[in-house]
Design a protein around this motif. Structure first.
Motif, PDB file in Angstrom:
ATOM      1  N   GLY A 224       0.714  -1.256   0.070  1.00 41.27           N
ATOM      2  CA  GLY A 224       0.087   0.034   0.047  1.00 41.27           C
ATOM      3  C   GLY A 224       0.804   1.401  -0.116  1.00 41.27           C
ATOM      4  O   GLY A 224       0.210   2.446   0.212  1.00 41.27           O
ATOM      5  N   ASP A 225       2.236   1.277  -0.081  1.00 41.36           N
ATOM      6  CA  ASP A 225       3.049   2.450  -0.162  1.00 41.36           C
ATOM      7  C   ASP A 225       3.299   2.886  -1.658  1.00 41.36           C
ATOM      8  O   ASP A 225       3.116   2.146  -2.284  1.00 41.36           O
ATOM      9  CB  ASP A 225       4.237   1.933   0.607  1.00 41.36           C
ATOM     10  N   ALA A 226       3.568   4.212  -1.759  1.00 37.79           N
ATOM     11  CA  ALA A 226       4.013   4.749  -2.828  1.00 37.79           C
ATOM     12  C   ALA A 226       5.632   4.522  -2.934  1.00 37.79           C
ATOM     13  O   ALA A 226       6.117   4.552  -1.834  1.00 37.79           O
ATOM     14  CB  ALA A 226       3.695   6.386  -2.874  1.00 37.79           C
ATOM     15  N   GLY A 227       5.899   4.343  -4.180  1.00 34.16           N
ATOM     16  CA  GLY A 227       7.278   4.060  -4.128  1.00 34.16           C
ATOM     17  C   GLY A 227       7.907   4.116  -5.467  1.00 34.16           C
ATOM     18  O   GLY A 227       7.090   4.132  -6.418  1.00 34.16           O
ATOM     19  N   ILE A 228       9.164   4.184  -5.841  1.00 37.24           N
ATOM     20  CA  ILE A 228       9.836   4.214  -7.243  1.00 37.24           C
ATOM     21  C   ILE A 228      10.651   3.074  -7.386  1.00 37.24           C
ATOM     22  O   ILE A 228      11.315   2.763  -6.475  1.00 37.24           O
ATOM     23  CB  ILE A 228      10.453   5.355  -7.420  1.00 37.24           C
ATOM     24  N   VAL A 229      10.475   2.356  -8.531  1.00 37.92           N
ATOM     25  CA  VAL A 229      11.318   1.379  -8.836  1.00 37.92           C
ATOM     26  C   VAL A 229      12.201   1.981 -10.245  1.00 37.92           C
ATOM     27  O   VAL A 229      11.651   2.075 -11.285  1.00 37.92           O
ATOM     28  CB  VAL A 229      10.649   0.157  -9.312  1.00 37.92           C
ATOM     29  N   TYR A 230      13.327   1.865 -10.205  1.00 37.56           N
ATOM     30  CA  TYR A 230      14.353   2.350 -11.113  1.00 37.56           C
ATOM     31  C   TYR A 230      14.961   1.121 -11.993  1.00 37.56           C
ATOM     32  O   TYR A 230      15.429   0.240 -11.153  1.00 37.56           O
ATOM     33  CB  TYR A 230      15.453   3.316 -10.575  1.00 37.56           C
TER      34      TYR A 230
END
Ligand code: ADP
Ligand code: ZN
Length: 611
Positions: free
Chosen positions: A241-247
């Protein structure tokens, strides 16, 4: 109180900085450097402020803007950021507006009228708009409290985000010599800093340099071993449920990873330069305005994303330098709450980045710099000690003690005496003529009688079959580490063939030993510590209800949820459970305007979940 919150034209909103902090922003104390900067600026001094992302730069000029007579002019390079800041200020009851190319002529006129009437505390402007003769003439007729130059590194050609318009900003001082100026940036390095001071005519300005540590970010690096599954486990374990970035490094990998995550039921979106402008805008918009979106992206994504509650930044591919890594991971946890910088890396990353570098058209000098940067990045991955100490040390800052909030501190990695196997691996590279990749070298060491080995006569080499102490995976790991630590180089012709470097000599001659970290597939989970913030253990239902309430209020006005309250505020609500408006007023992030507008709604939610 009432008429202070919605002041008459020309009236300053609040009296002194402390009061502004409490009544407008809802905070009780300044962060260490903020108070000093604000005092200095309010007294009319120029300032150059260096703080990391999330350090709290905005208040350094917003608070003076509220307590000093006149309008503060804030120069900001990105229109989206400008709108965000203005929206957040308006939510807090501040008289703020912006001028940029996205406004209609009528809107521009309205803002100009407010400016002339002296009813604005803050005016955000794009640099080219500010330097337009029409704007300058208008400003000549106004009382100005200060100029704030945000993202001041944009004036530096050495920095990573040069904007020619910024060069003209030195005019401000010539035209408005009596108005104090404050320049702010999160870019730490010395050379950029000097260039800012020089180009903006701020050599005399007082410098405020805060630590660049981001203590709430936990750094973790793991050896790559089916990256997708590792990512999935990481998300399931820590970031539901968290916001995140996958590069990821390539567009294809971005598309594949995003599609795969979606198939697994995650709210993931792709972002890279190959998508249409419209798609990119929509995805970015969803990332900032919805709860819990995972953005899978190339490094094209990130600049100008001011979302405070990004809970993790995951790297599936290795960044090119520690500078890039620090900047990208810095997008996590701007709100100061627990956040994660998580990365997996393997020997293919090393091979690929080295090859990209060798093949690039850059000049030899440039390549040498980039090679060194990549080496520093790799050494960080194989580090045995505290990652934060190492990172800060790389940027010239000393951290006295190990941090206690990185993987190596929480779970000291086991190490092993690798001298003998390393020598065997290196001499195997040498005996086979420095023309082969890892797979073949491992076969030779293990004494595999493959067709290829027989036809090459490698079964007759002295290193054939001498590597019984490790299995194939163990040897591959060792080759990765030798590559990362610079004992081996990748062939520049494009194949992943390995050759020896000068660094090998002392090791091969027996003058030097080698201790390496041991890869362990399933390291124990980190010990307790910062889980106190974690909602799962507290009261998920109340948390969901608070977020739903926030979402409703945000949707009704068409603003982002975090403009209503940050996660930090909701967490404090869970912890303290205020039962009245007076109690609510003491919560961090609850200023007077928000108390009045949203207080009752949140008290209702809290009452429904009273223990
Ligand atoms: P920066 O521009 O340096 O990246 P911001 O100005 O956006 O950082 O501030 C980062 C976060 O810290 C914001 O959520 C802000 O509300 C919060 N913050 C700033 N100053 C304080 C303070 N004195 N007390 C509590 N929170 C603060
Ligand atoms: Zn540490």
């Amino acid at each position: 109180m009432e008429n202070q919150r919605f002041p008459e034209p020309g009236q300053p909103l609040v009296g002194d900085p402390k009061q502004a902090l409490r009544s407008v922003f809802g905070y009780d104390s300044f962060r260490p450097l903020q108070g000093d900067v604000i005092e200095h600026v309010v007294q009319g001094g120029d300032a150059l402020v260096l703080m990391p992302t999330g350090g709290g730069k905005s208040l350094c000029y917003q608070v003076p803007a509220l307590v000093m007579p006149g309008t503060a002019v804030v120069v900001s390079p990105l229109i989206a950021l400008m709108h965000d800041q203005v929206e957040a200020l308006v939510q807090a009851g501040v008289r703020a507006a912006c001028l940029n190319s996205s406004l209609s002529l009528d809107e521009v006129r309205a803002v100009e009228a407010q400016l002339q009437a002296g009813t604005l505390d803050l005016l955000y402007v794009a640099p080219e708009r500010l330097l337009h003769p029409r704007t300058l003439t208008l400003l000549d007729q106004c009382v100005l409290s200060l100029f704030a130059i945000d993202e001041a590194h944009c004036v530096s050609q050495w920095g990573h985000d040069f904007r020619p318009e910024y060069l003209q900003l030195s005019q401000l001082h010539e035209r408005f010599p009596a108005v104090p100026r404050i320049a702010l940036t999160a870019t730490a390095d010395e050379r950029t800093r000097e260039e800012i001071a020089e180009r903006l005519g701020l050599q005399q300005a007082r410098r405020f340099i805060s630590s660049f540590d981001r203590p709430n970010i936990r750094y973790e690096v793991a050896p790559k071993n089916n990256a997708r599954q590792q990512l999935l486990r990481f998300l399931q374990r820590e970031h539901r449920g968290d916001a995140g970035i996958v590069y990821c490094l390539s567009r294809r990998r971005v598309d594949e990873t995003a599609a795969w995550l979606q198939a697994q039921g995650w709210n993931a979106l792709p972002y890279h330069a190959g998508l249409s402008a419209q798609q990119r805008r929509t995805h970015q918009q969803r990332f900032v305005s919805e709860d819990g979106v995972i953005m899978v992206a190339t490094i094209a994504f990130g600049m100008g994303i001011d979302k405070p509650d990004v809970r993790f930044v995951a790297h599936l591919d290795l960044p090119r330098s520690l500078e890039a890594y620090y900047q990208e991971t810095g997008r996590a946890g701007r709100d100061g709450l627990r956040a994660h910088a998580w990365m997996v890396y393997g020997h293919q990353d090393v091979v690929m980045l080295r090859q990209l570098l060798e093949e690039s058209a850059a000049a030899a000098q440039q390549k040498r710099v980039e090679r060194q940067k990549l080496e520093a990045m790799l050494a960080y991955c194989e580090l045995i000690g505290c990652r934060r100490q190492h990172l800060l040390g790389y940027f010239g800052e000393e951290l006295a003690e190990p941090c206690g909030n990185c993987d190596n501190c929480l779970n000291p990695p086991p190490t092993w005496e690798a001298t003998e196997p390393a020598r065997k691996a290196l001499s195997c590279v040498y005996r086979t003529g420095q023309r082969f990749g890892v797979a073949h070298l491992v076969d030779v060491l293990l004494g595999k009688e493959t067709e290829r080995i027989r036809s090459l006569g490698h079964d007759r080499l002295s290193t054939f079959g001498i590597g019984t102490e490790l299995d194939a995976k163990g040897w591959r790991t060792l080759f990765r580490q030798l590559l990362a630590l610079g004992y081996l180089a990748v062939d520049s012709e494009g194949y992943s063939t390995l050759s020896l470097t000068d660094r090998c000599r002392p090791l091969l001659r027996g003058e030097q030993g080698l201790e390496l970290r041991r890869d362990t597939a399933a390291r124990k989970r980190s010990r307790g510590s910062s889980s106190e913030h974690f909602v799962a253990e507290v009261d998920q239902q109340l948390w969901d209800a608070l977020r739903a309430c926030r979402r409703q209020l945000a949707d009704a006005q068409g603003v982002r949820p975090y403009m209503i309250f940050h996660d930090a505020t909701l967490m404090e609500l869970m912890e303290k459970r205020p039962a009245s408006l007076e109690e609510l007023a003491g919560i961090g992030g609850v200023g007077e305007a928000k108390l009045e507008r949203y207080g009752a709604a949140f008290l209702d939610v809290l009452a429904a979940y009273r223990r």
